[in-house]
Write a protein that holds these residues in place. Sequence first.
Motif, PDB file in Angstrom:
ATOM      1  N   GLU A   1       0.966  -0.882  -0.053  1.00  0.00           N
ATOM      2  CA  GLU A   1      -0.497  -0.063   0.338  1.00  0.00           C
ATOM      3  C   GLU A   1       0.598   0.973   0.004  1.00  0.00           C
ATOM      4  O   GLU A   1       0.838   2.267  -0.541  1.00  0.00           O
ATOM      5  CB  GLU A   1      -1.349   0.180   1.188  1.00  0.00           C
ATOM      6  N   ARG A   2       1.912   1.551   0.536  1.00  0.00           N
ATOM      7  CA  ARG A   2       2.633   1.958   1.035  1.00  0.00           C
ATOM      8  C   ARG A   2       3.167   2.634  -0.721  1.00  0.00           C
ATOM      9  O   ARG A   2       3.863   3.780  -0.967  1.00  0.00           O
ATOM     10  CB  ARG A   2       4.262   2.316   1.446  1.00  0.00           C
ATOM     11  N   ILE A   3       4.642   1.686  -1.468  1.00  0.00           N
ATOM     12  CA  ILE A   3       4.813   1.684  -2.246  1.00  0.00           C
ATOM     13  C   ILE A   3       3.552   1.990  -3.625  1.00  0.00           C
ATOM     14  O   ILE A   3       3.807   3.305  -4.378  1.00  0.00           O
ATOM     15  CB  ILE A   3       5.423   0.317  -3.071  1.00  0.00           C
ATOM     16  N   GLU A   4       2.470   1.477  -3.368  1.00  0.00           N
ATOM     17  CA  GLU A   4       1.375   2.317  -3.848  1.00  0.00           C
ATOM     18  C   GLU A   4       0.980   3.322  -4.067  1.00  0.00           C
ATOM     19  O   GLU A   4       1.130   4.480  -5.626  1.00  0.00           O
ATOM     20  CB  GLU A   4       0.335   1.059  -4.834  1.00  0.00           C
ATOM     21  N   GLY A   5       0.638   3.681  -2.284  1.00  0.00           N
ATOM     22  CA  GLY A   5       0.765   5.506  -2.648  1.00  0.00           C
ATOM     23  C   GLY A   5       1.275   6.424  -3.060  1.00  0.00           C
ATOM     24  O   GLY A   5       1.876   7.444  -3.270  1.00  0.00           O
ATOM     25  N   ALA A   6       2.808   6.082  -3.046  1.00  0.00           N
ATOM     26  CA  ALA A   6       4.238   7.010  -3.870  1.00  0.00           C
ATOM     27  C   ALA A   6       4.527   6.367  -4.578  1.00  0.00           C
ATOM     28  O   ALA A   6       4.989   7.152  -5.641  1.00  0.00           O
ATOM     29  CB  ALA A   6       5.349   5.734  -2.752  1.00  0.00           C
ATOM     30  N   GLY A   7       3.262   5.997  -5.470  1.00  0.00           N
ATOM     31  CA  GLY A   7       2.994   6.489  -6.783  1.00  0.00           C
ATOM     32  C   GLY A   7       4.190   5.208  -8.021  1.00  0.00           C
ATOM     33  O   GLY A   7       4.697   5.739  -8.841  1.00  0.00           O
ATOM     34  N   VAL A   8       5.189   4.630  -7.226  1.00  0.00           N
ATOM     35  CA  VAL A   8       5.553   3.308  -7.582  1.00  0.00           C
ATOM     36  C   VAL A   8       5.194   2.765  -8.672  1.00  0.00           C
ATOM     37  O   VAL A   8       4.221   2.069  -8.245  1.00  0.00           O
ATOM     38  CB  VAL A   8       6.485   2.808  -6.901  1.00  0.00           C
ATOM     39  N   PRO A   9       5.348   2.740 -10.134  1.00  0.00           N
ATOM     40  CA  PRO A   9       4.826   1.935 -11.436  1.00  0.00           C
ATOM     41  C   PRO A   9       5.227   0.615 -11.056  1.00  0.00           C
ATOM     42  O   PRO A   9       6.158  -0.420 -10.631  1.00  0.00           O
ATOM     43  CB  PRO A   9       5.684   2.545 -12.782  1.00  0.00           C
ATOM     44  N   VAL A  10       4.214  -0.589 -11.869  1.00  0.00           N
ATOM     45  CA  VAL A  10       4.390  -1.846 -11.351  1.00  0.00           C
ATOM     46  C   VAL A  10       5.504  -2.118 -12.615  1.00  0.00           C
ATOM     47  O   VAL A  10       6.308  -2.760 -12.415  1.00  0.00           O
ATOM     48  CB  VAL A  10       3.129  -2.422 -11.993  1.00  0.00           C
ATOM     49  N   ASP A  11       5.632  -1.043 -13.252  1.00  0.00           N
ATOM     50  CA  ASP A  11       5.864  -1.624 -14.840  1.00  0.00           C
ATOM     51  C   ASP A  11       5.977  -0.739 -15.716  1.00  0.00           C
ATOM     52  O   ASP A  11       5.376   0.248 -15.896  1.00  0.00           O
ATOM     53  CB  ASP A  11       5.741  -2.776 -15.578  1.00  0.00           C
ATOM     54  N   ILE A  12       6.703  -0.781 -16.533  1.00  0.00           N
ATOM     55  CA  ILE A  12       6.735   0.863 -18.081  1.00  0.00           C
ATOM     56  C   ILE A  12       6.454   0.039 -19.013  1.00  0.00           C
ATOM     57  O   ILE A  12       7.070  -1.314 -19.481  1.00  0.00           O
ATOM     58  CB  ILE A  12       8.487   1.263 -17.401  1.00  0.00           C
ATOM     59  N   ARG A  13       5.908   1.122 -19.582  1.00  0.00           N
ATOM     60  CA  ARG A  13       5.682   0.641 -21.773  1.00  0.00           C
ATOM     61  C   ARG A  13       6.667   0.857 -22.204  1.00  0.00           C
ATOM     62  O   ARG A  13       6.439   2.485 -22.402  1.00  0.00           O
ATOM     63  CB  ARG A  13       4.476   1.194 -21.752  1.00  0.00           C
ATOM     64  N   PRO A  14       7.720   0.254 -23.340  1.00  0.00           N
ATOM     65  CA  PRO A  14       8.761   1.024 -23.659  1.00  0.00           C
ATOM     66  C   PRO A  14       8.140   1.108 -24.849  1.00  0.00           C
ATOM     67  O   PRO A  14       6.784   0.677 -25.364  1.00  0.00           O
ATOM     68  CB  PRO A  14       9.536  -0.668 -23.690  1.00  0.00           C
TER      69      PRO A  14
END
Length: 318
Positions: free
Chosen positions: A274-287
């Motif tokens: 939840e903290r990671i999600e709240g910090a706006g960290v993406p799950v992955d990136i789109r090249p």
Amino acid sequence: MRDFPSSKLLEKFSSSLQYVEDHLPIPDEYKNRKLVAPPIVVVNQLFAGGDGCHQDRRLQARPHQECTGGQVCARAHPDRPANDRREPAEIRHVTSVDAHKIHLCSSRSDAFTTHILLHEVCHSNGPHHIVNCPEDTVRSRLQEFHSQIEEAKADIAGLFAAALLIKSGVIENVKPEEFWVTFLASAFRSIRFGITEAHGAGQAAQFNYLLDTGGFVHDASTGRYSVDFTRIEQAVSDLTRDILILQGDGDKELVHAFVTRYANNRPETRRTLERIEGAGVPVDIRPIYTVEKLFPHEPEVEATEEKIARLLAEAGFL
């Protein structure tokens, strides 16, 4: 397009598989004395479509067979070659949010990409047939639990192999501490894809096992995690042993018990996610592929979400 120079560099990993097999922390009857190393190549990925088009998969294995591990293919974005040393943004940000500050300098892209490579080739290691019933495969015995335990095996055996190959001089550019810290940070990346998926479930099982055995440490007062460098190597070895023996014995009930105990998100893990999600960290990136710039397509007139909302409204659901 195949990258021949980079593929040549990777041969040292596949050629070390028998050495890794011979040094696995399991009884000899569980070891494969005639392991067939899978061919491994690097290709520059020009474009991706379909279900995988939104994922930046640096390395991907073709379906592995029971006896050889199948062919492994390392895929690299042409704008980011296989030896690119930039750290994946999502791993770097997860580390800054979640890991102890003293570990930040130990999270490295070399460790991340090298472990992914070792994960893929280590699918070949360990028993693929039942030790006391060689005509039966591990897959046929474990059935719906096979994928989870196999992905966990490749992960942890790859981490075990990393330390072993550092000691033997095969890996020279990454320290053991860098592998362990990066593995801790990347665990949250894999778990965020969901533990109903084999890689996520396998990663959750490893994460909880290493916590329970003291290799990873959770500080309840800060909510942060760290690696106990005095215990992690033995914990990795123990987990490698336990998973390989579970596979070699082919006891589905024992594997079910292992998965039930470890392949879950505990309360402290959920709070961290939840903290990671709240910090706006993406799950992955789109090249963004160069070929897309050369051959642009016409944008859709109406975004998918807007179209769905309009159709639902027209049908009276909204």
